[in-house]
Design an enzyme around this catalytic site. Structure first.
Site, PDB file in Angstrom:
ATOM      1  N   GLY A 270       0.697  -1.262  -0.114  1.00  0.00           N
ATOM      2  CA  GLY A 270       0.048   0.010  -0.083  1.00  0.00           C
ATOM      3  C   GLY A 270       0.760   1.220   0.024  1.00  0.00           C
TER       4      GLY A 270
ATOM      5  N   CYS B 187      15.406  -0.838   1.721  1.00  0.00           N
ATOM      6  CA  CYS B 187      15.745  -1.869   2.622  1.00  0.00           C
ATOM      7  C   CYS B 187      17.356  -2.049   2.758  1.00  0.00           C
ATOM      8  CB  CYS B 187      15.344  -3.198   1.841  1.00  0.00           C
ATOM      9  SG  CYS B 187      16.276  -3.543   0.156  1.00  0.00           S
TER      10      CYS B 187
END
Length: 392
Positions: free
Chosen positions: A207, A331
């Site tokens: 999302g 990340c």
């Protein structure tokens, strides 16, 4: 220590996360504070309203990617979805599994596959990419012809923005009867995705990459396929992903999918124009600047550059109080090793060291583009001057 307010900092890191659309946030707040029921509470109206909201969100997500609502499983995001597919799919095999993987996949794919290989329950077959991060489709056909238990190829690269021919790749996978996992977290809501017709078996999305909140995502599972669950307890979502549903997040994801379906084409055209303007300004002011990735097939908001001879860490340090950009994927940003994506492209050490990822989106303004070009070019100039003086 109180963090410094970022309201005055131009945000150009849309690949890492997007701001929540205010229209989405309004709905999320309603389901946090007013319609706060548990979607599995069947004995009163609070539960009914929450359950209906989840049903609508499934429909909205399915419509954006041409899937069936019954194929949608809500998760915490693409990383969980990817783990659920790779681990859950492999768990059903009675022998070590063969997984074909693109070398420029997100770490969620690569690290999961590597972990399974270390355990001796999977064998990883790597694909080939060129300097634009495009996949060698002839080699893909060759390795697929030898058979495999799973194919993993993303829809669009999270660093250099390269868009992959997923329809073509899906049909290759279908031809050789290989289940196909597509990490579409950077692509959904930005480019058209057709789950039903493109030969995709599993599709992961997040999302927070399409103007919905963090901590919510979905896994789309083609009818007829089933995965071994990673989480047990309650048998929610057809027993594939147990746990109380994050109703506010799910509603936010659904509303965002609905808005992207309506506005994606117009928004992405405008974003591409802004990106091209920024690119032109930077090329004009930084003559030796290099554009990475496939400039003919990339996400509208992506501008991945390298500045030879100028360390990207020095640039980031010089602009961070004015401009939010990154040296790579969120990340792994901040790690000393160069990006695995850029290394897979075979870039020189100078281009690796000077690489910067710029991501813009639907809330980016033309004024921000002009200011960012000035900030970035000035930072490059100052770093080069310092390096010149140091050498003297």
């Amino acid at each position: 220590m109180t963090p410094k307010p970022t309201s005055s900092v131009i945000y150009f890191d849309y690949h890492a996360t997007t701001p929540v659309d205010p229209r989405v946030a309004k709905k999320v707040m309603y389901y946090m504070t007013t319609a706060f029921g548990n979607a599995n509470s069947v004995d009163h109206g609070y539960g009914d309203e929450a359950s209906q909201a989840v049903k609508q969100a499934r429909q909205q997500a399915a419509e954006l990617i041409n899937a069936s609502p019954k194929e949608i499983i809500f998760t915490s995001g693409a990383t969980e979805s990817i783990n659920l597919v790779i681990q859950g799919h492999i768990a059903k095999q009675n022998k070590p599994s063969k997984i074909i993987v693109s070398p420029v996949e997100h770490k969620a794919v690569l690290d999961t596959c590597n972990a399974l290989e270390k355990k001796g329950i999977a064998k990883i077959i790597g694909l080939k990419v060129n300097q634009q991060a495009q996949i060698d489709l002839d080699y893909l056909k060759k390795v697929c012809s030898d058979g495999a238990d799973l194919l993993c190829v993303m829809a669009a690269n999270n660093e250099v923005g390269t868009i992959y021919p997923i329809e073509q790749i899906g049909h290759i996978a279908q031809h050789y009867n290989i289940p196909f996992l597509c990490d579409a977290s950077q692509a959904v809501g930005k480019i058209p995705i057709n789950f039903n017709d493109w030969g995709i078996t599993y599709l992961a999305l997040s999302g927070h990459k399409l103007y919905a909140p963090k901590g919510i995502g979905a896994l789309v599972i083609k009818k007829g396929y089933h995965l071994q669950p990673l989480i047990w307890g309650g048998g929610h979502q057809n027993g594939i992903r147990s746990g109380t549903l994050n109703v506010p997040g799910i509603v936010g994801l659904g509303e965002s999918c609905h808005l992207r379906l309506l506005e994606m084409e117009e928004d992405e055209q405008a974003i591409a124009l802004l990106r091209d303007r920024l690119q032109a300004l930077l090329i004009e002011r930084i003559p030796d600047l290099v554009i990475n990735g496939d400039i003919n097939s990339r996400l509208a908001g992506n501008l991945h550059i390298s500045i030879p001879g100028v360390p990207n860490t020095a640039i980031i340090a010089g602009v961070r109080s004015k401009l939010a950009i990154s040296t790579g994927a969120a990340c792994s940003s901040g790690t000393p090793a160069p990006s695995h994506v850029l290394r897979a492209l075979g870039l020189s050490s100078e281009l690796l060291d000077g690489a910067l990822r710029i991501g813009i989106g639907k809330f980016t303004t033309s004024e921000e583009i002009d200011k960012a070009a000035e900030i970035l070019s000035q930072a490059v100039y100052l770093v080069r001057q310092k390096m010149l003086n140091w050498r003297k």
